[in-house]
Motif scaffolding. Structure first.
Motif, PDB file in Angstrom:
ATOM      1  N   TRP A  87       0.822  -1.222   0.000  1.00 57.05           N
ATOM      2  CA  TRP A  87       0.000   0.000   0.000  1.00 57.05           C
ATOM      3  C   TRP A  87       0.850   1.263   0.000  1.00 57.05           C
ATOM      4  O   TRP A  87       0.505   2.271  -0.615  1.00 57.05           O
ATOM      5  CB  TRP A  87      -0.959  -0.010   1.209  1.00 57.05           C
ATOM      6  N   HIS A  88       2.015   1.197   0.673  1.00 51.02           N
ATOM      7  CA  HIS A  88       2.842   2.407   0.757  1.00 51.02           C
ATOM      8  C   HIS A  88       3.525   2.713  -0.559  1.00 51.02           C
ATOM      9  O   HIS A  88       3.711   3.877  -0.921  1.00 51.02           O
ATOM     10  CB  HIS A  88       3.856   2.308   1.906  1.00 51.02           C
ATOM     11  N   GLN A  89       3.877   1.660  -1.318  1.00 51.47           N
ATOM     12  CA  GLN A  89       4.458   1.883  -2.647  1.00 51.47           C
ATOM     13  C   GLN A  89       3.400   2.472  -3.588  1.00 51.47           C
ATOM     14  O   GLN A  89       3.674   3.392  -4.363  1.00 51.47           O
ATOM     15  CB  GLN A  89       4.999   0.564  -3.221  1.00 51.47           C
ATOM     16  N   ILE A  90       2.183   1.961  -3.470  1.00 47.95           N
ATOM     17  CA  ILE A  90       1.083   2.504  -4.277  1.00 47.95           C
ATOM     18  C   ILE A  90       0.854   3.976  -3.924  1.00 47.95           C
ATOM     19  O   ILE A  90       0.737   4.837  -4.803  1.00 47.95           O
ATOM     20  CB  ILE A  90      -0.215   1.677  -4.057  1.00 47.95           C
ATOM     21  N   ALA A  91       0.832   4.272  -2.630  1.00 47.02           N
ATOM     22  CA  ALA A  91       0.628   5.662  -2.193  1.00 47.02           C
ATOM     23  C   ALA A  91       1.722   6.560  -2.759  1.00 47.02           C
ATOM     24  O   ALA A  91       1.452   7.650  -3.281  1.00 47.02           O
ATOM     25  CB  ALA A  91       0.613   5.740  -0.667  1.00 47.02           C
ATOM     26  N   LEU A  92       2.961   6.089  -2.694  1.00 50.11           N
ATOM     27  CA  LEU A  92       4.088   6.864  -3.216  1.00 50.11           C
ATOM     28  C   LEU A  92       3.908   7.141  -4.711  1.00 50.11           C
ATOM     29  O   LEU A  92       4.064   8.282  -5.177  1.00 50.11           O
ATOM     30  CB  LEU A  92       5.385   6.086  -2.977  1.00 50.11           C
ATOM     31  N   ASP A  93       3.553   6.107  -5.458  1.00 53.28           N
ATOM     32  CA  ASP A  93       3.379   6.259  -6.905  1.00 53.28           C
ATOM     33  C   ASP A  93       2.242   7.224  -7.234  1.00 53.28           C
ATOM     34  O   ASP A  93       2.358   8.056  -8.140  1.00 53.28           O
ATOM     35  CB  ASP A  93       3.101   4.893  -7.555  1.00 53.28           C
ATOM     36  N   VAL A  94       1.140   7.110  -6.491  1.00 49.78           N
ATOM     37  CA  VAL A  94      -0.019   7.971  -6.756  1.00 49.78           C
ATOM     38  C   VAL A  94       0.308   9.427  -6.428  1.00 49.78           C
ATOM     39  O   VAL A  94      -0.053  10.343  -7.167  1.00 49.78           O
ATOM     40  CB  VAL A  94      -1.250   7.483  -5.955  1.00 49.78           C
ATOM     41  N   LEU A  95       0.995   9.648  -5.326  1.00 46.48           N
ATOM     42  CA  LEU A  95       1.367  11.022  -4.955  1.00 46.48           C
ATOM     43  C   LEU A  95       2.238  11.635  -6.047  1.00 46.48           C
ATOM     44  O   LEU A  95       2.025  12.774  -6.472  1.00 46.48           O
ATOM     45  CB  LEU A  95       2.110  11.046  -3.613  1.00 46.48           C
ATOM     46  N   LYS A  96       3.183  10.860  -6.537  1.00 43.61           N
ATOM     47  CA  LYS A  96       4.064  11.348  -7.604  1.00 43.61           C
ATOM     48  C   LYS A  96       3.280  11.651  -8.876  1.00 43.61           C
ATOM     49  O   LYS A  96       3.460  12.697  -9.487  1.00 43.61           O
ATOM     50  CB  LYS A  96       5.130  10.299  -7.922  1.00 43.61           C
ATOM     51  N   ALA A  97       2.431  10.720  -9.252  1.00 43.09           N
ATOM     52  CA  ALA A  97       1.661  10.891 -10.489  1.00 43.09           C
ATOM     53  C   ALA A  97       0.802  12.150 -10.418  1.00 43.09           C
ATOM     54  O   ALA A  97       0.532  12.785 -11.432  1.00 43.09           O
ATOM     55  CB  ALA A  97       0.792   9.666 -10.730  1.00 43.09           C
ATOM     56  N   ASN A  98       0.387  12.519  -9.211  1.00 43.82           N
ATOM     57  CA  ASN A  98      -0.451  13.707  -9.041  1.00 43.82           C
ATOM     58  C   ASN A  98       0.347  14.933  -8.600  1.00 43.82           C
ATOM     59  O   ASN A  98      -0.223  15.944  -8.193  1.00 43.82           O
ATOM     60  CB  ASN A  98      -1.579  13.418  -8.042  1.00 43.82           C
ATOM     61  N   GLU A  99       1.676  14.831  -8.685  1.00 48.67           N
ATOM     62  CA  GLU A  99       2.560  15.947  -8.350  1.00 48.67           C
ATOM     63  C   GLU A  99       2.354  16.479  -6.929  1.00 48.67           C
ATOM     64  O   GLU A  99       2.441  17.689  -6.694  1.00 48.67           O
ATOM     65  CB  GLU A  99       2.355  17.092  -9.347  1.00 48.67           C
ATOM     66  N   VAL A 100       2.056  15.575  -6.014  1.00 47.39           N
ATOM     67  CA  VAL A 100       1.903  15.967  -4.603  1.00 47.39           C
ATOM     68  C   VAL A 100       3.274  15.806  -3.945  1.00 47.39           C
ATOM     69  O   VAL A 100       3.733  14.701  -3.693  1.00 47.39           O
ATOM     70  CB  VAL A 100       0.850  15.090  -3.902  1.00 47.39           C
ATOM     71  N   ARG A 101       3.932  16.937  -3.703  1.00 47.65           N
ATOM     72  CA  ARG A 101       5.336  16.912  -3.278  1.00 47.65           C
ATOM     73  C   ARG A 101       5.561  17.219  -1.806  1.00 47.65           C
ATOM     74  O   ARG A 101       6.489  16.712  -1.187  1.00 47.65           O
ATOM     75  CB  ARG A 101       6.118  18.026  -4.010  1.00 47.65           C
ATOM     76  N   LEU A 102       4.764  18.137  -1.291  1.00 48.44           N
ATOM     77  CA  LEU A 102       5.047  18.672   0.046  1.00 48.44           C
ATOM     78  C   LEU A 102       4.316  17.835   1.085  1.00 48.44           C
ATOM     79  O   LEU A 102       3.085  17.758   1.077  1.00 48.44           O
ATOM     80  CB  LEU A 102       4.577  20.136   0.091  1.00 48.44           C
ATOM     81  N   ILE A 103       5.062  17.189   1.986  1.00 41.76           N
ATOM     82  CA  ILE A 103       4.454  16.236   2.924  1.00 41.76           C
ATOM     83  C   ILE A 103       4.816  16.581   4.374  1.00 41.76           C
ATOM     84  O   ILE A 103       5.723  15.976   4.959  1.00 41.76           O
ATOM     85  CB  ILE A 103       4.903  14.781   2.599  1.00 41.76           C
ATOM     86  N   PRO A 104       4.122  17.524   4.982  1.00 34.89           N
ATOM     87  CA  PRO A 104       4.318  17.743   6.414  1.00 34.89           C
ATOM     88  C   PRO A 104       3.531  16.697   7.203  1.00 34.89           C
ATOM     89  O   PRO A 104       2.441  16.307   6.795  1.00 34.89           O
ATOM     90  CB  PRO A 104       3.737  19.145   6.645  1.00 34.89           C
ATOM     91  N   TYR A 105       4.079  16.238   8.318  1.00 36.08           N
ATOM     92  CA  TYR A 105       3.387  15.166   9.038  1.00 36.08           C
ATOM     93  C   TYR A 105       3.723  15.160  10.512  1.00 36.08           C
ATOM     94  O   TYR A 105       4.745  15.702  10.943  1.00 36.08           O
ATOM     95  CB  TYR A 105       3.733  13.803   8.418  1.00 36.08           C
ATOM     96  N   VAL A 106       2.831  14.543  11.279  1.00 34.83           N
ATOM     97  CA  VAL A 106       3.126  14.101  12.642  1.00 34.83           C
ATOM     98  C   VAL A 106       3.097  12.580  12.555  1.00 34.83           C
ATOM     99  O   VAL A 106       2.127  12.009  12.069  1.00 34.83           O
ATOM    100  CB  VAL A 106       2.096  14.628  13.658  1.00 34.83           C
ATOM    101  N   PRO A 107       4.148  11.889  12.970  1.00 36.59           N
ATOM    102  CA  PRO A 107       4.291  10.485  12.620  1.00 36.59           C
ATOM    103  C   PRO A 107       3.301   9.549  13.303  1.00 36.59           C
ATOM    104  O   PRO A 107       2.671   9.881  14.306  1.00 36.59           O
ATOM    105  CB  PRO A 107       5.722  10.146  13.035  1.00 36.59           C
ATOM    106  N   ASP A 108       3.216   8.374  12.700  1.00 38.67           N
ATOM    107  CA  ASP A 108       2.408   7.276  13.204  1.00 38.67           C
ATOM    108  C   ASP A 108       3.159   6.014  12.837  1.00 38.67           C
ATOM    109  O   ASP A 108       3.804   5.945  11.797  1.00 38.67           O
ATOM    110  CB  ASP A 108       1.029   7.301  12.533  1.00 38.67           C
ATOM    111  N   ASN A 109       3.082   5.049  13.713  1.00 40.34           N
ATOM    112  CA  ASN A 109       3.846   3.816  13.517  1.00 40.34           C
ATOM    113  C   ASN A 109       3.479   3.101  12.219  1.00 40.34           C
ATOM    114  O   ASN A 109       4.341   2.633  11.476  1.00 40.34           O
ATOM    115  CB  ASN A 109       3.602   2.901  14.716  1.00 40.34           C
ATOM    116  N   VAL A 110       2.180   3.036  11.933  1.00 41.21           N
ATOM    117  CA  VAL A 110       1.714   2.345  10.723  1.00 41.21           C
ATOM    118  C   VAL A 110       2.224   3.047   9.463  1.00 41.21           C
ATOM    119  O   VAL A 110       2.463   2.416   8.436  1.00 41.21           O
ATOM    120  CB  VAL A 110       0.166   2.269  10.739  1.00 41.21           C
TER     121      VAL A 110
END
Ligand code: TPP
Ligand code: MG
Lengths: 176, 201
Positions: free
Chosen positions: A5-28
């Motif tokens: 799922w995380h590889q898919i998420a990475l690919d989809v974010l890239k395909a949609n030019e979503v670059r900026l990822i601010p976050y508060v972490p989570d173990n999952v």
């Protein structure tokens, strides 16, 4: 080999030019966070509060850069005010990716109690939101939700169910 | 370095006029909730101004997002003291990311003026010291109007992130910003060159 799922998420974010990822972490979210940090396409960084990340992504969108906030369920629960008054009111496509804690074998009552506020809040905000439970639906739901948010200039939330991610399971009470 | 209690109490509208007068390169300005953005508006609308209508405390994070998206454009966050107090963690984030093009301006009247002038719980706090403690090493109080102009000039001419705090008197805002969030967003995006439209704007 099948993509996780995380590889898919990475690919989809890239395909949609979503670059900026601010976050508060989570173990999952660990594998996704690690993959995003490892890829120079993205600019990922931690913030002190999820509200801050909503502001950052809203500002970046208005200046031409797309972004998404990563958080867990408890982080979402801190956001109703800023979601209502910033992305909802101003029609800014702030994207949220929420790792779902508090259900399907949760061991922490605090998380379980907070979980119950998430869907009612999203519904009250009239925010587009989708729960992803299956790997075979992951790409479609992520891609279409992100595209729709950008095209309609409205915020949206993607909820990563433990059915998709495996969640964070503990089987026994730990008595130390 | 000037201690907080030595800074002259200045008039917010006058400072906003002074700030706007210095902006010659389409610098972005993000005005925080309420009176802060009202006096930015009163100083004369610019296409590069964004006026918050809620989301108390998010002027700095929004400005940070703009600054990261457009590293060549100078970006000012203008925030109230009560508002910043609600989101102090953002100063650490800014110091860590260290965007060269971001300047934070804190308007400290010691109160929540728009809700009736109640005192904030920061009576003994020093915002410039807090900012320095977060890693914004150049953070300073403006001693008076001339010092404010000098510091704004520094923000424009040199690499940041910058942080200026000012002490305000208790005068109310001149007028109120027109409250139309999608229009404000649309105009700001055009001002940022992030949106083109054949609809007149
Ligand atoms: C989360 C949240 N809490 C409280 C309020 C009510 N409120 C609106 S503006 C404001 C005061 C803002 O204070 P400051 O930033 O110091 O600006 P000033 O009014 O002094 O110019 C408050 C408490 C709000 N809008 N949002
Ligand atoms: Mg105040």
């Amino acid at each position: 080999m099948e993509r996780g799922w995380h590889q898919i998420a990475l690919d989809v974010l890239k395909a949609n030019e979503v670059r900026l990822i601010p976050y508060v972490p989570d173990n999952v979210l660990k594998p996704l966070i690690a993959a995003i940090h490892a890829d120079p396409f993205f600019h990922a960084f931690t913030v002190a509060r999820e509200e801050e990340a909503v502001g950052v992504v809203a500002g970046a969108w208005m200046a031409g850069t797309k972004g998404m906030v990563l958080m867990q369920t408890s982080g979402f629960a801190t956001l109703a005010n800023v979601l209502a008054s910033l992305p909802c009111a101003f029609q800014i496509p702030v994207l949220l990716m929420i790792s779902e804690r508090g259900t399907m074998g949760e061991f922490n009552l605090g998380q379980a109690a907070v979980w119950r506020t998430m869907r009612p809040t999203l519904e009250a905000l009239a925010m587009e939101h989708h729960v992803i439970t299956r790997l075979d639906e992951c790409e479609f739901i992520m891609d279409r939700t992100i595209r729709q948010a950008h095209l309609t200039q409205m915020p949206a939330a993607l909820i990563l169910s433990p059915l998709l991610t495996g969640g964070k399971a503990v089987t026994r009470q730990v008595v130390a | 370095m000037i201690a907080a209690h030595n800074a002259k109490r200045m008039y917010r509208f006058d400072l906003m006029q002074r700030l706007v007068a210095r902006l010659e390169h389409e610098e972005a300005v993000i005005g925080g909730i309420g009176n802060t953005n009202f006096d930015l508006w009163s100083a004369g609308h610019r296409a590069q101004n964004f006026y918050m209508l809620g989301s108390m405390g998010l002027a700095v994070p929004i400005a940070l997002g703009v600054a990261l998206a457009q590293p060549k454009r100078k970006v000012f966050a203008v925030e109230g003291d009560g508002s910043l107090l609600m989101q102090l963690g953002c100063l650490a984030t800014v110091a860590t990311l260290a965007p060269k093009n971001l300047a934070i301006l804190v308007l400290d009247n010691g109160m929540y003026q728009i809700t009736g002038g109640q005192e904030t719980p920061a009576a003994r706090a020093d915002f410039a010291a807090i900012a320095r403690g977060c890693g914004l090493t150049g953070a300073a109080w403006a001693a008076d109007e001339a010092d404010f102009e000098r510091l704004v000039g520094q923000c424009i001419a040199t690499d940041g992130p910058h942080f200026i705090a000012v002490k305000l008197d208790d005068q109310p805002p001149v007028t109120q910003t027109e409250r139309d969030p999608p229009q404000i967003r649309d105009r700001f995006m055009r001002g940022m060159g992030a949106k083109r439209s054949k609809l007149p704007g």
